[in-house]
Each structure stands twice: as structure tokens, then as C-alpha cells.
Motif scaffolding. Sequence first.
Motif, short mmCIF file in Angstrom:
data_model
loop_
_atom_site.label_atom_id
_atom_site.label_comp_id
_atom_site.label_asym_id
_atom_site.label_seq_id
_atom_site.Cartn_x
_atom_site.Cartn_y
_atom_site.Cartn_z
N LYS A 150 0.77 -1.32 -0.05
CA LYS A 150 0.01 0.03 -0.19
C LYS A 150 0.74 1.40 -0.01
CE LYS A 150 -0.33 0.24 5.06
NZ LYS A 150 -0.79 0.22 6.18
N LYS A 151 0.44 2.33 -0.23
CA LYS A 151 1.22 3.72 -0.36
C LYS A 151 1.19 3.93 1.08
CE LYS A 151 1.19 8.45 -1.82
NZ LYS A 151 0.74 9.50 -2.76
N GLY A 152 2.38 4.19 1.35
CA GLY A 152 2.59 4.52 3.13
C GLY A 152 3.50 3.56 3.54
N MET A 153 3.34 3.49 4.92
CA MET A 153 4.24 2.33 5.76
C MET A 153 3.75 1.06 5.60
SD MET A 153 6.55 4.27 6.69
CE MET A 153 7.53 3.28 7.84
N ASN A 154 4.54 0.05 5.27
CA ASN A 154 4.30 -1.31 5.22
C ASN A 154 4.99 -2.26 6.05
OD1 ASN A 154 2.79 -2.00 2.24
ND2 ASN A 154 3.98 -0.11 2.38
N LYS A 155 4.42 -3.15 6.71
CA LYS A 155 5.29 -4.15 7.87
C LYS A 155 5.59 -5.36 6.97
CE LYS A 155 2.84 -2.75 12.06
NZ LYS A 155 2.22 -3.52 13.22
N MET A 156 6.98 -5.67 6.93
CA MET A 156 7.42 -6.63 6.26
C MET A 156 8.13 -7.65 7.03
SD MET A 156 8.96 -4.15 3.15
CE MET A 156 7.71 -2.91 2.38
N ASP A 157 7.93 -8.62 6.54
CA ASP A 157 8.95 -9.95 7.10
C ASP A 157 10.29 -9.87 5.99
OD1 ASP A 157 7.81 -11.09 4.81
OD2 ASP A 157 7.09 -12.69 6.05
N GLY A 158 11.11 -10.75 6.13
CA GLY A 158 12.32 -10.67 5.35
C GLY A 158 11.88 -11.01 3.83
N TRP A 159 10.92 -11.97 3.53
CA TRP A 159 10.57 -12.44 2.20
C TRP A 159 10.02 -11.19 1.70
CZ3 TRP A 159 5.58 -13.02 -0.04
CH2 TRP A 159 5.65 -13.63 -1.18
N LYS A 160 8.88 -10.35 2.17
CA LYS A 160 8.18 -9.44 1.66
C LYS A 160 9.02 -8.16 1.56
CE LYS A 160 3.86 -6.95 1.99
NZ LYS A 160 2.88 -6.54 2.65
#
Length: 196
Positions: A150-160
Motif C-alpha cells: 500500500k502507499k505509505g508504511m508497510n510492515k514486512m518480514d524478510g521475504w516481503k
Amino acid sequence: HTEPESANKNGEGEQKDVTRDSFVLYISGIDVEGSINQRSRSDVNIVMAINPTTRKITLATVPRDAYVKFPGITGNSYDKLTHAAIFGKNDCSVSIRTLEENVYKGVNIDYWVRVNFTSLEKIVDALGGIEAYSEYSYTSTFSGENVYFKKGMNKMDGWKALIFSRERKSNPGGEPQRGRNQLEVIKGIFNKATSP
């Protein structure tokens, strides 16, 4: 061995006091999984200037397809920056000399770190994930799966985080935006690593 590999650029000589003295770090992201010791193209070329006194970090990325001369290697011929990592002692020295002499004249790169797909995922996962900013909303199909940002902040694990760093075709900003996304992942790693 899948951890990031790092050293001062010559592997020897006087070390700076990185708690007091400003220094420049080159981050090379090679385009392979598994062992970090493989010789491969450097598709990520980020230069970081760090001032520990002011606590300021400046990041700059150089496109992998920038045409440059490799000092002592290509003579007067030009090649893509990504290929510089294939030459030399597998210690980023050719990439560093290329950047110092052709891109950032007058800047001395003090240290380097090399990561690959595997080590990036492991670093982000070891931190418990990161947050990174996306300038666009889009769905990446790079991995063969639909991965939404999404536009804005994204939570991500290593794969993402790896998908976000590599995607350029589904990303509305293309190759230049991919470089900016890589900077956002680096920021996310530093923000998480330095958070309480």
C-alpha cells in the motif's frame, strides 16, 4: 555462510573510531541466494555516509545499469556498474574504486558490506520484521505470488522486504523506484535495529 560480509575496503590498515569519526559505507547487494561468498553481479549499490556525532545518515543509490569505466579493468571502455562486482578479489574493491573514481569523486569509501537475497531475508527476520515506506500502491507478481504494497508504511518480514527491494515491473516507478525502495528497506533495518 549466509551472513553479510564486511570489512574495511582494503581488508587492512587503520580502522576509524566509528563511534566518533564520520565514515562512508558501501552496501553491495548481489543477485544470488545461498552463500555470500559467491561471485556475482552487484544489483544494489548504495553509499551511506554516517556521522555518529550528529547521528545523521545520508543514503545514495547508483543504478546498476550506470555505464562507467572500471579502473584498471576496462581501460577506456564502459560497462554496467553491476558487472564491477565480478572482477577483483571478490571483496568489492573494483566496485568501490569505480564509485570513487567515476561517480563520487573526492569521496573515500571506508568500509563495505555485501548482502544477498538470503542474508537480507535473515537480517529482517532476525529483527522481527521492519516497516518501509512505499510511494505507490501496487501488487507485485515478481515472486509468482501476488504481494500487495500500500502507499505509505508497510510492515514486512524478510521475504516481503526482498520482494519490495527487487520489484521493478509491477512497481509504477520502475527501475528508479526500485532503488528508492531499497533505500527504504535500509532505513527500515536501521530504524528497527536502533529502536528500544
